[in-house]
Design an enzyme around this catalytic site. Structure first.
Site, PDB file in Angstrom:
ATOM      1  N   CYS A   1       0.829  -1.192   0.000  1.00  8.40           N
ATOM      2  CA  CYS A   1       0.000   0.000   0.000  1.00  8.40           C
ATOM      3  C   CYS A   1       0.865   1.245   0.000  1.00  8.40           C
ATOM      4  O   CYS A   1       2.084   1.181  -0.108  1.00  8.40           O
ATOM      5  CB  CYS A   1      -0.904   0.009   1.235  1.00  8.40           C
ATOM      6  SG  CYS A   1      -1.819  -1.534   1.486  1.00  8.40           S
TER       7      CYS A   1
ATOM      8  N   ARG B   1      -4.774   1.364  -0.747  1.00  9.36           N
ATOM      9  CA  ARG B   1      -4.673  -0.069  -0.527  1.00  9.36           C
ATOM     10  C   ARG B   1      -4.493  -0.864  -1.813  1.00  9.36           C
ATOM     11  O   ARG B   1      -5.232  -0.688  -2.775  1.00  9.36           O
ATOM     12  CB  ARG B   1      -5.924  -0.572   0.204  1.00  9.36           C
ATOM     13  CG  ARG B   1      -5.866  -2.058   0.588  1.00  9.36           C
ATOM     14  CD  ARG B   1      -7.163  -2.494   1.233  1.00  9.36           C
ATOM     15  NE  ARG B   1      -7.117  -3.895   1.638  1.00  9.36           N
ATOM     16  CZ  ARG B   1      -8.168  -4.630   1.973  1.00  9.36           C
ATOM     17  NH1 ARG B   1      -9.377  -4.068   1.960  1.00  9.36           N
ATOM     18  NH2 ARG B   1      -8.035  -5.883   2.322  1.00  9.36           N
TER      19      ARG B   1
ATOM     20  N   ILE C   1      -3.901  -7.577  -0.766  1.00  6.74           N
ATOM     21  CA  ILE C   1      -3.114  -8.802  -0.881  1.00  6.74           C
ATOM     22  C   ILE C   1      -3.662  -9.874   0.045  1.00  6.74           C
ATOM     23  O   ILE C   1      -3.854 -11.018  -0.350  1.00  6.74           O
ATOM     24  CB  ILE C   1      -1.633  -8.530  -0.527  1.00  6.74           C
ATOM     25  CG1 ILE C   1      -1.049  -7.444  -1.438  1.00  6.74           C
ATOM     26  CG2 ILE C   1      -0.818  -9.813  -0.610  1.00  6.74           C
ATOM     27  CD1 ILE C   1      -0.929  -7.824  -2.886  1.00  6.74           C
ATOM     28  N   LEU C   2      -3.917  -9.500   1.295  1.00  9.92           N
ATOM     29  CA  LEU C   2      -4.500 -10.396   2.290  1.00  9.92           C
ATOM     30  C   LEU C   2      -5.833  -9.810   2.762  1.00  9.92           C
ATOM     31  O   LEU C   2      -5.914  -8.611   3.014  1.00  9.92           O
ATOM     32  CB  LEU C   2      -3.564 -10.564   3.496  1.00  9.92           C
ATOM     33  CG  LEU C   2      -2.279 -11.354   3.261  1.00  9.92           C
ATOM     34  CD1 LEU C   2      -1.352 -11.214   4.452  1.00  9.92           C
ATOM     35  CD2 LEU C   2      -2.591 -12.830   3.013  1.00  9.92           C
TER      36      LEU C   2
ATOM     37  N   ASN D   1       1.980   0.080   5.463  1.00 14.58           N
ATOM     38  CA  ASN D   1       2.366  -0.375   4.132  1.00 14.58           C
ATOM     39  C   ASN D   1       3.297  -1.566   4.295  1.00 14.58           C
ATOM     40  O   ASN D   1       4.373  -1.430   4.880  1.00 14.58           O
ATOM     41  CB  ASN D   1       3.084   0.768   3.392  1.00 14.58           C
ATOM     42  CG  ASN D   1       3.830   0.292   2.161  1.00 14.58           C
ATOM     43  OD1 ASN D   1       3.450  -0.682   1.531  1.00 14.58           O
ATOM     44  ND2 ASN D   1       4.903   0.983   1.826  1.00 14.58           N
ATOM     45  N   GLY D   2       2.908  -2.725   3.796  1.00 11.02           N
ATOM     46  CA  GLY D   2       3.802  -3.871   3.866  1.00 11.02           C
ATOM     47  C   GLY D   2       3.097  -5.164   4.187  1.00 11.02           C
ATOM     48  O   GLY D   2       1.876  -5.286   4.034  1.00 11.02           O
ATOM     49  N   GLU D   3       3.886  -6.118   4.630  1.00 15.86           N
ATOM     50  CA  GLU D   3       3.376  -7.432   5.004  1.00 15.86           C
ATOM     51  C   GLU D   3       4.119  -7.926   6.238  1.00 15.86           C
ATOM     52  O   GLU D   3       5.349  -7.842   6.307  1.00 15.86           O
ATOM     53  CB  GLU D   3       3.591  -8.450   3.870  1.00 15.86           C
ATOM     54  CG  GLU D   3       3.002  -8.067   2.527  1.00 15.86           C
ATOM     55  CD  GLU D   3       1.483  -8.147   2.489  1.00 15.86           C
ATOM     56  OE1 GLU D   3       0.899  -8.727   3.431  1.00 15.86           O
ATOM     57  OE2 GLU D   3       0.894  -7.632   1.524  1.00 15.86           O
TER      58      GLU D   3
ATOM     59  N   ASP E   1      -3.260  -8.943   8.220  1.00 12.29           N
ATOM     60  CA  ASP E   1      -2.130  -8.771   9.125  1.00 12.29           C
ATOM     61  C   ASP E   1      -2.175  -7.408   9.818  1.00 12.29           C
ATOM     62  O   ASP E   1      -1.581  -7.234  10.884  1.00 12.29           O
ATOM     63  CB  ASP E   1      -0.802  -8.967   8.388  1.00 12.29           C
ATOM     64  CG  ASP E   1      -0.629  -8.044   7.193  1.00 12.29           C
ATOM     65  OD1 ASP E   1      -1.628  -7.466   6.735  1.00 12.29           O
ATOM     66  OD2 ASP E   1       0.510  -7.909   6.705  1.00 12.29           O
TER      67      ASP E   1
END
Length: 649
Positions: free
Chosen positions: A2, A54, A57-58, A80-82, A105
C-alpha cells in the site's frame, strides 16, 4: 502492499473537512501504490490526519481497510507492507484473549501493539513494512520501518506541519512544502548514485532508517526540523552492525554440510511465508544464482507451475534470458519472457523522475521497471532474489578490494603517504584508472576506504556542488566492523546497511509499485541474514562467490546450470548518451541552465560532457548522476507549481 501519508499540525488547526481533503490529496498522490481502495482518518482537535491507499493482498474484504483502529480504540494505523508471521502472532494473541473480525495482518499488528506495546510488537514482526501509528491516549505519533528497509518512509516539515508518506510525492501535495534542494544530499547523490538514509534530497526532510522507530509528541513537532536530529531521534530496534557483530562472536557450530542443510531449511520457510497471498504470486527469474534459488524453492512448495518472468534485451551480449529459460524449463515453471529493444528501454527514461520521486541514478532501474510491468500483467505479487550478493559474497568488487588491500599493505608507509598526497591534485581523474587511481588508493586507512574507492562515482562531488559538504555514511569508516570479523565481512555489512536499502531495494520498490506490484525478497528474511553472518567467509567465498548458496541450488538444478558465470545486464548508458539521448542530455546540461539554477558547477560539468562526447574519458556514470538530478529537478518544480496553483484556486 500500500501507500500511506499523513500530517500533524500540533498548534494551529484546520477544520476537519479541510484536514481530510488535504490528507486525501496526499493519499491520492500514491494511488499507484494502492489502486484497490482508499481511506482517510482525521482528528481535527489534535491536528492529525492519516491517509491510506490499498493494494489488496490479504483479506480482500472491507475488513482489511485502512486507516484502521485497534479494538480498544486507542491506536489508529496506516501501514504499508506485510507481516509474514502474522498467523503465528494471531494464534498467540487469540490465546491471550484477543478477537479478530477479519484475517488481515493489519488487524493482528494492531492487537500486538495493544498487547505488548509499540517497540515490542514491532520487534516480533518478520516482514517488510512502513508504519504510521497514532496513540490517541498519549497523543504520540510513531513511525516505524522494517529491519532491512524494504518499504520506504519519508518525513519532514512543511512550515509548521509535520508531513510524512511512502514517497515524496505525497509530501509535495501539502501547500506549505517548499523545502528546496539539500546541497549536501546532492553531493551524496553524485558520489553513490542515490541519497543514503537518513538524508533526502530536500532540506528539513528525512528518510526513516531501516530498523528504526521515531516517536514524536506535540512538543517535538512544534520544534520543527531545527530541533530534530535524525541520528539522535530515530531509535534502532534492530541494528545490522550490532547483529552481525553478535553473529560473528557466536559463529555457526558445524561443518559446511550442516550449514547447507540449515540454509535450505531457512530459505524454504522464508519462501513459503512470502508465497502466502489472496492474489496471484509469481517470481522474477534472471537465471542467476539468487533468483534461481528462490524460483526452485517456490516450485518445490507449489502444487502447480509457478509463474516466472524474464526480460530479454535484443542485441545485448549480456542477455540472461536464455539462462532463465533453461532454468524455467528444468523446474517446470509457467515462464514468460519478453524481449525488448533499445527503444523500449529508452522510452522508460522520461518516466524515471515521476517513478522515483527522488533523484536516483542506478541505470538498472530501467530493466527493473520493464520486468515489473511484465509481471504485473499476470500477478499482483512477485518474489525476487535481492540480498544474495550482500549476504554471500556475491560481488566481484569484493575480490578486487581484497586484492588491493593486500597490495596496499606491501607498500611502505612513507611511500603510501607520498603517493596519496600526489593523488589529491588529480581530482576526478583518480576515478578513471591509471596512476591517479592507484595513487588515490594509497591513502586508505583500512578496508572501508579501499572498498569505498571501488564503488563511488564522483570522488570529490563537493567540487561539482558549490557550497556542499559531504555527510558521513558507513562507507566513510576505515573499519565498518571496527576490526571484528574479516575485511570481507566489513564490506558486506556496508553494502547491507547502505547500498541494499537505499539503492537496490529502493529501485525495486519504486519500479514495482509504479505498476501496483508487490515485490518480496525471501533472501532478506532476518533469520537468513543472521545465519549468513554467523558463517565463516570460506563457506561463502572459497572456490568462487556464493559457495553455500550454490550448494543449496544444486539440490534443485544440475551442476552445469549453477556453475556458470553470471552475465548481468549493464544499461548501455554510454551508447544512449552518444545516441538517442544526446539531445535530451544537452538540454539538461546546457551551461546557461546550470548557472541559472545554481546547484552545479556549470564549467566542471560541461567540461566532462565535452570530454565524454570527444571520447577522451568515459564519464558516463558521472554524467548520468547529474542528468538524473537535472531531470528530477525539472519534474519537482513542475509538481510544486501545480500544487501552488491548486491551493490558490
Amino acid at each position: 502492499m500500500c501507500g500511506l501519508a499523513g500530517m500533524w499540525q500540533a498548534s494551529a488547526r484546520r477544520p476537519e473537512d479541510a484536514l481530510r481533503r488535504l490528507a486525501a490529496a496526499m493519499g491520492e498522490a500514491l494511488a499507484h501504490r494502492g489502486p484497490d481502495d482508499d481511506g482517510v482518518w482525521a482528528d481535527a482537535a489534535h491536528g492529525i490526519a492519516l491517509a491510506h491507499r490499498r493494494l489488496s493482498i490479504l483479506d480482500l474484504s472491507p475488513l482489511g481497510r485502512q486507516p484502521m483502529a485497534s479494538a480498544d480504540g486507542r491506536y489508529v494505523i496506516a501501514y504499508n507492507g506485510e507481516v509474514y508471521n502474522f498467523a503465528e502472532l494471531r494464534e498467540e494473541l487469540l490465546e491471550r484473549g484477543h478477537a479478530f473480525r477479519g484475517h488481515s495482518d493489519t488487524e493482528v499488528l494492531l492487537a500486538a501493539v495493544a498487547e505488548w506495546g509499540v517497540e515490542a510488537a514491532i520487534a516480533r514482526c518478520n516482514g517488510m513494512f512502513a508504519i504510521a501509528l497514532w496513540d490517541r491516549e498519549r497523543r504520540e505519533l510513531w513511525l516505524a520501518r522494517d529491519r532491512v528497509g524494504k518499504k520506504p518512509l519519508y518525513y519532514g516539515w512543511a512550515g509548521e506541519t509535520l508531513v510524512f508518506g511512502s514517497e515524496l510525492k505525497a509530501l509535495w501535495r501539502h501547500p506549505d512544502f517548499d523545502n528546496g534542494v539539500d546541497r549536501d544530499a546532492l553531493a551524496l547523490l553524485l558520489r553513490y548514485d542515490y541519497v543514503p538514509s537518513p538524508y533526502s534530497i530536500h532540506r528539513d526532510t528525512f528518510k526513516l532508517m531501516p530498523g528504526a522507530l521515531l516517536r514524536l509528541d506535540a512538543e517535538a513537532v512544534a520544534r520543527g526540523a531545527t530541533g530534530h536530529d535524525p541520528h539522535r531521534d530515530q531509535r534502532r530496534y534492530w541494528d545490522a552492525r550490532e547483529r552481525m557483530a553478535a553473529a560473528i562472536r557466536a559463529p555457526f557450530d558445524g561443518d559446511i554440510d550442516g550449514a547447507e542443510e540449515r540454509l535450505d531449511e531457512l530459505l524454504r520457510d522464508a519462501v513459503g511465508l512470502r508465497m502466502v497471498a489472496d492474489v496471484p504470486v509469481g517470481v522474477f527469474l534472471s537465471g542467476g544464482t539468487d533468483s534461481s534459488v528462490v524460483t526452485s524453492l517456490m516450485q518445490t512448495l507449489s502444487a502447480k507451475p509457478v509463474r516466472s518472468f524474464t526480460i530479454g534485451f535484443q542485441g545485448s551480449h549480456h542477455d540472461e534470458a536464455p539462462l532463465a529459460l533453461e532454468v524455467a524449463r528444468h523446474l517446470g515453471t509457467d515462464h514468460t519472457e519478453l524481449y525488448v529493444s533499445g527503444a523500449d528501454a529508452l522510452a522508460v527514461v522520461p518516466q524515471l523522475p515521476a517513478m522515483f520521486d527522488e533523484p536516483f541514478a542506478d541505470a538498472s532501474q530501467v530493466p527493473t521497471a520493464l520486468v515489473s510491468r511484465l509481471a504485473r500483467s499476470q500477478v499482483t505479487v512477485a518474489l525476487s532474489g535481492d540480498g544474495g550478493d550482500e549476504l554471500f559474497f556475491g560481488y566481484t568488487r569484493y575480490e578486487r578490494a581484497l586484492r588491493n588491500l593486500r597490495l596496499l599493505r606491501r607498500v611502505p608507509a612513507p611511500l603510501r603517504r607520498w603517493l596519496a598526497a600526489s593523488a589529491r591534485g588529480h581530482g576526478e581523474t583518480s576515478r578513471a584508472g591509471g596512476f591517479a587511481a592507484f595513487a588515490a588508493e594509497m591513502g586508505a586507512r583500512g578496508i572501508g576506504d579501499v572498498y569505498r574507492n571501488r564503488i563511488v562515482r564522483w570522488r570529490f562531488p563537493q567540487a561539482a556542488v558549490p557550497g556542499a559538504a559531504l555527510p558521513p555514511t558507513l562507507y566513510d569508516q576505515a573499519e565498518p566492523l571496527d576490526g571484528l570479523g574479516t575485511p570481507g565481512d566489513a564490506m558486506m555489512l556496508a553494502d547491507y546497511a547502505v547500498y541494499l536499502p537505499d539503492d537496490l531495494l529502493c529501485k525495486v520498490d519504486r519500479a514495482s509499485m509504479a505498476v501496483s506490484l508487490e515485490a518480496r525478497a525471501p533472501l532478506l528474511d532476518t533469520r537468513v541474514a543472521e545465519f549468513a553472518w554467523s558463517l565463516p567467509l570460506a563457506y561463502k567465498r572459497d572456490g568462487g562467490s556464493k559457495r553455500l548458496l550454490k550448494r543449496v541450488l544444486k539440490r534443485y538444478l544440475p551442476d552445469a546450470m549453477v556453475d556458470r558465470e553470471k552475465r548481468g545486464f549493464g544499461a548501455p548508458v554510454t551508447q544512449w548518451l552518444r545516441g538517442d539521448l544526446r539531445g535530451w542530455a544537452e538540454e539538461l546540461l546546457d551551461p546557461a541552465r546550470l548557472r541559472r539554477e545554481g546547484y552545479l558547477d556549470a564549467d566542471l560539468v560541461h567540461g566532462l560532457w565535452r570530454q565524454f562526447q570527444a571520447g577522451e574519458r568515459r564519464w558516463h556514470t558521472h554524467l548520468w548522476n547529474v542528468l538524473m538530478f537535472q531531470a528530477w529537478h525539472a519534474h519537482w518544480r513542475a509538481q510544486r507549481e501545480a500544487t501552488t496553483s491548486a491551493a490558490a484556486a
